[in-house]
Scaffold this motif. Structure first.
Motif, PDB file in Angstrom:
ATOM      1  N   MET A 175      63.929   0.315  80.550  1.00 33.42           N
ATOM      2  CA  MET A 175      63.805   0.916  79.240  1.00 33.42           C
ATOM      3  C   MET A 175      62.365   0.792  78.789  1.00 33.42           C
ATOM      4  N   THR A 176      61.953   1.662  77.935  1.00 31.49           N
ATOM      5  CA  THR A 176      60.582   1.626  77.427  1.00 31.49           C
ATOM      6  C   THR A 176      60.426   0.493  76.413  1.00 31.49           C
ATOM      7  N   TRP A 177      59.167   0.106  76.167  1.00 31.88           N
ATOM      8  CA  TRP A 177      58.914  -0.931  75.174  1.00 31.88           C
ATOM      9  C   TRP A 177      59.378  -0.470  73.794  1.00 31.88           C
ATOM     10  N   ASP A 178      59.088   0.776  73.441  1.00 31.86           N
ATOM     11  CA  ASP A 178      59.499   1.294  72.131  1.00 31.86           C
ATOM     12  C   ASP A 178      61.010   1.200  71.943  1.00 31.86           C
ATOM     13  N   TYR A 179      61.756   1.560  72.974  1.00 29.70           N
ATOM     14  CA  TYR A 179      63.215   1.502  72.891  1.00 29.70           C
ATOM     15  C   TYR A 179      63.672   0.061  72.685  1.00 29.70           C
ATOM     16  N   ALA A 180      63.082  -0.880  73.433  1.00 30.88           N
ATOM     17  CA  ALA A 180      63.443  -2.294  73.291  1.00 30.88           C
ATOM     18  C   ALA A 180      63.074  -2.817  71.908  1.00 30.88           C
ATOM     19  N   PHE A 181      61.877  -2.471  71.442  1.00 30.34           N
ATOM     20  CA  PHE A 181      61.405  -2.944  70.139  1.00 30.34           C
ATOM     21  C   PHE A 181      62.317  -2.467  69.011  1.00 30.34           C
ATOM     22  N   PHE A 182      62.554  -1.177  68.971  1.00 27.44           N
ATOM     23  CA  PHE A 182      63.377  -0.632  67.889  1.00 27.44           C
ATOM     24  C   PHE A 182      64.853  -0.997  68.058  1.00 27.44           C
ATOM     25  N   GLY A 183      65.291  -1.180  69.310  1.00 27.70           N
ATOM     26  CA  GLY A 183      66.653  -1.638  69.547  1.00 27.70           C
ATOM     27  C   GLY A 183      66.882  -3.019  68.954  1.00 27.70           C
ATOM     28  N   CYS A 184      65.913  -3.915  69.144  1.00 29.05           N
ATOM     29  CA  CYS A 184      66.022  -5.256  68.544  1.00 29.05           C
ATOM     30  C   CYS A 184      65.945  -5.185  67.034  1.00 29.05           C
ATOM     31  N   LYS A 185      65.034  -4.379  66.553  1.00 28.61           N
ATOM     32  CA  LYS A 185      64.829  -4.273  65.106  1.00 28.61           C
ATOM     33  C   LYS A 185      66.094  -3.787  64.393  1.00 28.61           C
ATOM     34  N   ASN A 186      66.858  -2.924  65.057  1.00 27.13           N
ATOM     35  CA  ASN A 186      68.055  -2.354  64.454  1.00 27.13           C
ATOM     36  C   ASN A 186      69.352  -3.048  64.881  1.00 27.13           C
ATOM     37  N   LEU A 187      69.227  -4.109  65.666  1.00 26.63           N
ATOM     38  CA  LEU A 187      70.397  -4.803  66.196  1.00 26.63           C
ATOM     39  C   LEU A 187      71.110  -5.621  65.115  1.00 26.63           C
TER      40      LEU A 187
END
Length: 78
Positions: free
Chosen positions: A1-13
């Motif tokens: 997964m891309t860094w952006d996807y991981a970053f925003f995935g955590c932020k919205n988790l």
């Protein structure tokens, strides 16, 4: 997964009653390496995670936003 996807995935988790998840800094992520394990994954099993590459929030260069460090738990080299 891309860094952006991981970053925003955590932020919205939203999990375990918490909503303040984030990507760890490089040193935090490296502290999870367990090189004493005989086989991969080389991640402390308390996390019940798969062997793989995990993004950190640490930038190699503070002025460059295009890349981040990651730790690969398939290798003891991290």
């Amino acid at each position: 997964m891309t860094w952006d996807y991981a970053f925003f995935g955590c932020k919205n988790l939203r999990i375990g009653g918490y909503s303040d998840w984030r990507l760890p800094e490089l040193e935090e992520l490296k502290s999870l390496l367990d090189a004493s394990r005989p086989n991969a994954p080389y991640i402390d099993q308390i996390f019940q995670s798969q062997a793989g590459r995990y993004w950190s929030n640490t930038k190699p260069d503070p002025d460059y936003t295009g890349s981040r460090y990651a730790v690969d738990f398939r290798s003891t080299d991290g």
